[in-house]
Motif scaffolding. Structure first.
Motif, short mmCIF file in Angstrom:
data_model
loop_
_atom_site.label_atom_id
_atom_site.label_comp_id
_atom_site.label_asym_id
_atom_site.label_seq_id
_atom_site.Cartn_x
_atom_site.Cartn_y
_atom_site.Cartn_z
N CYS B 264 0.35 -1.22 0.04
CA CYS B 264 -0.25 0.51 0.41
C CYS B 264 1.14 0.83 0.39
N CYS B 317 -6.04 6.08 1.66
CA CYS B 317 -6.67 5.18 0.06
C CYS B 317 -6.48 5.96 -0.68
N CYS B 320 -5.56 2.44 -5.82
CA CYS B 320 -4.53 2.00 -6.78
C CYS B 320 -4.67 0.25 -7.03
N GLY B 321 -5.20 -0.05 -5.63
CA GLY B 321 -5.75 -1.73 -6.23
C GLY B 321 -4.47 -2.05 -6.04
N CYS B 323 -3.26 -3.40 -2.52
CA CYS B 323 -3.39 -3.91 -2.52
C CYS B 323 -4.12 -5.96 -2.38
#
Ligand code: SF4
Ligand code: SF4
Ligand code: FES
Lengths: 140, 379
Positions: B264, B317, B320-321, B323
């Motif tokens: 992240c 957050c 961005c995906g 994680c």
């Protein structure tokens, strides 16, 4: 049916709310024993983690209580606490932990009577809301 | 100011490479940081490039998105290097980097930020599978991804972060490479977005371009499609995780590897509390939990970990995906985070990555605010 005895965790600051609790004690005022006080130096040191942990371990309610605005002994710890509680009130209800299980109050050092009253009201309220879902879950 | 990047040998990718070579040759900059196809490999990784010939391996636009490079740019810029670097980033990488600047973990001082319309991404495992099975060449990919707003590529779903992104367009940069709403048969457009950007573009001496007329309309359409997909995704994930028990089931394959945290870009602590002795429990503690609940799964503290991470960074957050991309157990952590981030960001009217002067909401306070949450009245 067995009477529901909630578990309420209260993080109270050393300088104000804890002193008020002490005063309530020495003045022989009574308040519900369901409320477990945890003394912290300032509400500003209550990481959201502490609150989350309390709920996951089965607390039915959590209270954070400290000095009135302007009275914090570390100048602004209570303002920081307010943002963190605001944050938690956005996150926890999303997972079914109702907003009304989490509270923030300001109780000054000399407010022993108010302390006892608020604890009684809080206890009544949590009884009304009922047991928290986390009591029954196997979640750690 | 707008300039045109023309095809080179009939190729958009080569045209882009040519543009980056010219940048490097201006001597205004010492290095480029951009995605490069590694030697004898199909892997595309962000790389720091100083030699012009190396730019021939650059692949500025591809479905490979192994990590959020915002984090890498922070490594390149948290202290001065005495070098000027032009960095090419996806929109969500820029947003992440802006968040890191706020935390003093990066600086723009020696950087030229170049944004690009997002070329979407496959998860790393899907990307490997896609490359093994008849992939499009670099140019065909660009043509496809910027002409159709498809959710899939050769049968692979684009990452759910990309398919639900409301903002795949760069902001807060020095210059941007535009592809959406641009007639790609005629090339691409670079627009300056700051004075520094403008000065550099001027020294390149390239052909000026005119405003692509259809762009605003296309941008609006894409944003709207993203918003709609996002709404559906959020509804679905909320339904799946609206109690602690359901959240627990959603996370039940989690092995507490903390990859999601490590990848992240906005999880910024140098030392995470979950790596400290606090979570190195006494053996008797596990027994006590088991005795209290009847049984306890190990590793413990999984839901606790995710809720804490949500409390600590959901306001930042950037969607961005990464994680989800990093999760070995295939848990769509991204959807969980985005659904909560939406609420926490709205609560503080915070928009991560848009303005480096906007302080993170948990780093500031006002004397008079949120007074409605004080007291024990029921809401
Ligand atoms: S939580 Fe996930 S989607 Fe959000 S910034 Fe971190 S890695 Fe990206
Ligand atoms: S990456 Fe997946 S398995 Fe690892 S901690 Fe995150 S959710 Fe759990
Ligand atoms: S010292 Fe009481 S709230 Fe800070």
């Amino acid at each position: 049916m067995e009477k529901f005895e909630p578990v309420i965790i209260a993080f109270v600051c050393n300088w104000c709310t804890y002193t008020a609790a002490d005063l309530a004690g020495t003045s022989r005022l009574s308040y519900p024993t369901n409320i477990r006080l945890i003394r912290v130096m300032c509400t500003g040191m209550v990481d959201p983690q502490y609150v989350i942990k309390a709920f996951l371990e089965g607390a039915d309610g959590v209270l954070i209580s400290g000095c009135h605005p302007g009275d914090c002994h570390y100048i602004n710890g209570n303002y920081k606490a307010r943002r963190r509680i605001k944050l938690l009130k956005e996150i926890l209800p999303r997972f079914g932990i109702e907003k009304d299980r989490l509270h923030l109050t300001w109780i000054g050092a000399s407010d022993g009577i108010e302390f006892a009253e608020i604890m009684t009201q809080l206890n009544d309220q949590i009884i009304e809301i009922g047991p928290s879902q986390t009591r029954l879950s196997k979640v750690i | 100011m707008m300039i045109k990047i023309e095809h080179e040998d009939n190729s958009l990718t080569k045209g882009l490479q040519q543009f980056f070579k010219r940048l490097l040759e201006t001597r205004e900059i010492d290095a480029l940081f951009l995605p490069v196809r590694l030697k004898d490999s199909s892997s595309i990784m962000p790389s720091l490039v100083t030699e012009s010939v190396q730019v021939d391996n650059a692949v500025p636009l591809s479905p490979a998105f192994p990590l959020n490079s915002g984090r890498m740019v922070s490594r390149l810029s948290y202290k001065l290097s005495g070098r000027k670097t032009a960095v090419l980033l996806r929109p969500c990488e820029i947003r992440a980097f802006i968040e890191l600047i706020k935390l003093k973990q990066g600086s723009r001082q020696e950087l030229i930020l170049i944004g690009i319309d997002c070329p979407k991404a496959l998860s790393s495992s899907d990307y490997t599978a896609y490359m093994e099975k008849d992939p499009l060449d670099d140019d065909a990919y660009i043509q496809k991804v910027f002409s159709e707003n498809d959710k899939t590529l050769n049968g692979f779903n684009f990452s759910s972060a990309c398919n639900t992104c409301e903002n795949p367009f760069p902001v807060n940069t020095d210059m941007n490479i535009l592809l959406h709403g641009v007639d790609l048969s005629d090339g691409m457009i670079v627009e300056s977005a700051s004075e520094t950007g403008q000065n550099i573009l001027e020294t390149l001496n390239m052909q000026q371009a005119t405003e692509p007329v259809k762009r605003d309309e296309v941008v609006a359409q894409i944003k709207e499609a993203g918003l709609k997909a996002n709404e559906e995704m959020i509804k679905d994930i909320e339904e799946k995780t609206n109690s602690i028990t359901k959240l627990n089931s959603f996370l039940d394959r989690c092995i507490n590897c903390y990859n999601c945290r490590n990848m992240c870009p906005v999880c910024y602590c140098k030392e995470c509390v979950f790596n400290t002795d606090v979570f190195y429990h006494q053996p008797v503690q596990y027994h006590q939990w088991a005795e209290k609940k009847g049984a306890v799964k190990l590793p413990t503290d999984t839901v606790f970990y995710h809720l804490t991470r949500l409390a600590h960074i959901s306001h930042a957050c950037v969607g961005c995906g990464q994680c989800s991309n990093a999760c070995p157990s295939d848990i769509n952590v991204f959807e969980l985070f985005k659904s909560v981030a939406q609420n926490t960001q709205a609560a503080f009217e915070y928009s991560p990555g848009t303005d480096e002067n906007e302080p993170p909401p948990l780093s500031v306070f006002h004397e008079k605010e949120f007074e409605d949450i004080i007291g024990i009245e029921r809401e």
